[in-house]
Design a protein around this motif. Sequence first.
Motif, short mmCIF file in Angstrom:
data_model
loop_
_atom_site.label_atom_id
_atom_site.label_comp_id
_atom_site.label_asym_id
_atom_site.label_seq_id
_atom_site.Cartn_x
_atom_site.Cartn_y
_atom_site.Cartn_z
N THR A 20 -5.25 33.53 27.83
CA THR A 20 -4.22 33.22 26.80
C THR A 20 -4.50 33.50 25.56
O THR A 20 -4.71 34.46 25.29
N ARG A 25 -10.13 31.04 27.17
CA ARG A 25 -10.91 29.52 27.37
C ARG A 25 -11.08 28.94 28.79
O ARG A 25 -10.75 29.28 29.64
N LEU A 27 -11.94 26.47 30.90
CA LEU A 27 -10.98 25.44 31.55
C LEU A 27 -11.53 23.88 31.17
O LEU A 27 -10.60 22.80 30.20
N LEU A 30 -10.18 23.49 27.32
CA LEU A 30 -8.29 23.22 27.55
C LEU A 30 -8.59 21.57 28.03
O LEU A 30 -7.62 21.23 27.47
N ARG A 31 -9.66 21.55 28.55
CA ARG A 31 -8.88 20.10 29.49
C ARG A 31 -10.06 19.29 28.05
O ARG A 31 -9.16 18.08 27.93
N GLY A 34 -7.05 18.42 25.10
CA GLY A 34 -5.62 17.36 24.90
C GLY A 34 -5.17 17.64 23.98
O GLY A 34 -4.02 17.85 23.75
N GLU A 35 -5.84 17.09 22.95
CA GLU A 35 -5.12 17.23 21.57
C GLU A 35 -4.86 18.23 20.58
O GLU A 35 -4.18 18.35 20.09
N LEU A 37 -4.96 20.90 22.38
CA LEU A 37 -4.09 21.75 22.74
C LEU A 37 -2.84 21.90 22.65
O LEU A 37 -2.41 22.77 22.87
N THR A 38 -2.45 21.10 22.16
CA THR A 38 -0.80 20.97 21.56
C THR A 38 -0.92 21.32 20.26
O THR A 38 0.71 20.57 19.77
N SER A 39 -1.65 20.47 19.35
CA SER A 39 -1.74 20.86 18.13
C SER A 39 -0.64 22.06 17.62
O SER A 39 0.09 21.96 16.77
N ALA A 40 -0.52 22.88 18.23
CA ALA A 40 0.11 24.30 17.64
C ALA A 40 1.63 23.74 17.84
O ALA A 40 2.29 23.83 16.85
N GLY A 41 1.56 23.38 18.87
CA GLY A 41 3.01 22.95 19.72
C GLY A 41 3.35 21.09 18.14
O GLY A 41 4.78 21.09 18.01
N ASP A 42 2.50 20.66 18.01
CA ASP A 42 2.79 19.74 16.73
C ASP A 42 3.12 20.31 15.98
O ASP A 42 3.77 19.54 15.33
N ARG A 43 2.78 20.75 15.39
CA ARG A 43 2.78 21.44 14.57
C ARG A 43 4.42 22.11 14.22
O ARG A 43 4.58 21.41 13.17
#
Lengths: 66, 561
Positions: A20, A25, A27, A30-31, A34-35, A37-43
Motif C-alpha cells: 500500500t 499491510r 491481509l 486490512l481485514r 474495516g474501521e 481502513l477507511t478512517s482516512a477516507g472518513d476524515r
Amino acid sequence: MNLRERMHGTDDAGAVGIPTAAGPRTLAELRRSGEELTSAGDRAVDKCLSRTEARQVHKITQDTGE
Amino acid sequence: MIFKGPIQKLGGGHPGGNSVPRTLPKLCGSDVELANLILGLETLNGQSTGHEASQALLREIRGVPRRGFYASRCSCPSGSACTCGFNPQDVGRRFLLSNGGAAYIDLNHLELCTPEVLSAYDHVVASRSMLVIAQQALAAANARLPPGQRLLAFANNSDGEGHAFGSHLNWLCTRRCYLNLFERRLQYLLSLATYFASSIIFTGAGKVGSENRMPRVDYQISQRADFFERLVGKETTYNRPIVNSRDESLGVDDDMARLHVIFFDNTLCHGSSLLKVGVTQIILAMIEQEILPSPILLDDPVEAVGCWSHDPSLRTSMPTVGGRDCTALEVQRTFLESAREFVASGRAEGIVPRAEEILALWADTLDKLESDVDALAPRIDWVLKKTLIEKAMMRHGLEWRDPQVKYLDHAYSSLDPDEGLYWACEKEGGVEMLVSDAEVERFLHWPPEDTRAWTRAQLMRRWGNGRIEDVDWDLIRFRVSHGRWEERRTLRMENPLGYTKAATSHIFSRTLSLTDTLDLLEALETRPPENTVEVAPAIQGVGAVKCEAKDHSNPERRFDS
C-alpha cells in the motif's frame, strides 16, 4: 514476489504484506480494521461535508460526452 | 491440458476448418473523459461551464498538435448546418512528447488518452500517469482563475442528471476475430456481452441514485449501466450498446482490427483497473482463438446489466439462454474456470502478459464477493465508495436522497488531491497498490517501450519543434528541409506492435538527420511475423502445432478510419 504471494503469501503470519502507499499491510491487518481502513477516507468525507460548496457540487451538470 | 467442461472449440462451418486461428498480443489503448466545471463562473442561462473548464485544462497540457482536417472552432453561421469541418468531438488534440499519449477536448470534456500498452499492469500505470497530468493541469489552471472561481475535475462517468461521458478501452485483435464477433459467429458477441454485463461486480465505480429513466435506487454498482440500451451498435452518445461495433482502425494493418469498448466505468482502484483490462485481455484472447469463454449466454444482457447494477447485494439472478437463472457472480465463475484452463494450456503466452497473476487476483476477488464483500474496499471502487458513504450517512444522519450524499459520490472521484476521497484513502494506505508510484512517475516522462508509442514520442521529442506538420496515432507528417526547398514526408506506423524500443534503438541512439532517420524507420520490417503463436500440446488431442494463419476476411474490405 508475484501477485499471488502479495495477495495470499504468508500474510496471516505477517511475513508478506499487501503493498500500500503506506507500506506493506497484511491481509489480516486490512481485514481487521474495516474501521481504520477507511478512517482516512472518513476524515476526507467530513472535510468535504464541512465545505460550503457541499450543497452546490451535488449538481455538476455536464454535457453528454464520448 | 485438454479442454473440457465449459470450453468449446468451435469447428465446422467456418472456412478455417480445424486450423488454429492467428492470434495477436492484446495491445490496449484507453481514454477517459473528465467531468469539468468552474464554480463561480456565471454562464448564459445557467449553461454548463464545461466548455470553459475543458479549455482551461487543455491549455495547461503541452504537446505536438494534431492538425488534420479539423477546425478548432465552428465558423459557420449560428443556426445553420456545419460545413466548415469543425468536429466538437476532437478539439485541440495534442500528442504528448513525454509518453506518446494524447489530450484533447471532446464535447466540452477534457479527454486523456493513454499510449498503447501491452500489459494490464502498464495500463494501470499509464492511466494513472494521465490522471497525474490532469491533476497538474488542474492546479495550474486554478492558479490562473480570478478570485471566486474554482475549476473542478472528476474522473467519473455521469453527472447524476442524465448525462454520461465515456472511458473507453480499445484492443487489438485479428480481422477474423472482429468478423466473427460482428458478422459471422454471433455466439461470441453474446458471450462477450455476457462477460461485460457480469463484470461490473469488479469493474463498477459505484453511483448514488439512478438515471436515464431507470427505476429509483439508492446506490448502484456501475456508473454506466443505466445508459446501455442496445446489445450492439455503433453509437456512443445515445442508444449506447454494450458491445460497440465502431470499426475505426487507427492505422492497424490489413489483417488487424481494433475493438472499441465503451462499456466500462472509469476506475481508480488499482485492483478494479487491473482486472478490467487483464481479464478482458484473457476473454478476448479466447474469443480470438475461437474458444467460447463460457457456456452461459445471457438471454438479455441489456436487462441484466441494469438489474445487476441496481443490486449491490449481488443476489439478483437473470435468465440465460439455457433457461437457468444466474447471478453475476455465478456467471463470472464460469468464465474464470474456462480462463484458468486456457491460461494453463499456454495459449495466453505472448498474448496476455502476467496472465496467471491476473487469474489469481480475479479468483480471489470472486471469492471475496461471495463471502466477504467488505474486504474488497481496498480493491474495488464500488465497494470502497459505498463503505465511505454509508459510514458518512451514519455519522452525519444523512439519507441517500440528501444532496450531500450525491456530493460525496462525485467527491470520491475528484482529481483534487485535497478533496478526492479516493486519493485520501490511497494516501493513508487504505488501498491496494498493484503498481508503484515510481512506475507512474516513469510513464509521466517516458513512453512504453514495447509499442509504437516509443517511436512516436522519440520523433516528437527530436523534431516536434518545427519539423512536424501533423501527428496521429498511426502517422507523423514531417517537413524535411533540403536547402531552399522543403519536402513533405509521412511516416506511417500502421502496426501498433512495431517501432518498439528494441526495434529502433539502433536508430535513436545515433545522431542522425531527419531524412536519415526516416529512411531507416521506413526500412524497418514492422509487420508481425506470420503464424508465430505456438499452441500448447494436446488441445483436443492435437499436439503442438504452429498456427497457420489464413486471412478469411474480404480482401476488398477497407478500414473506416
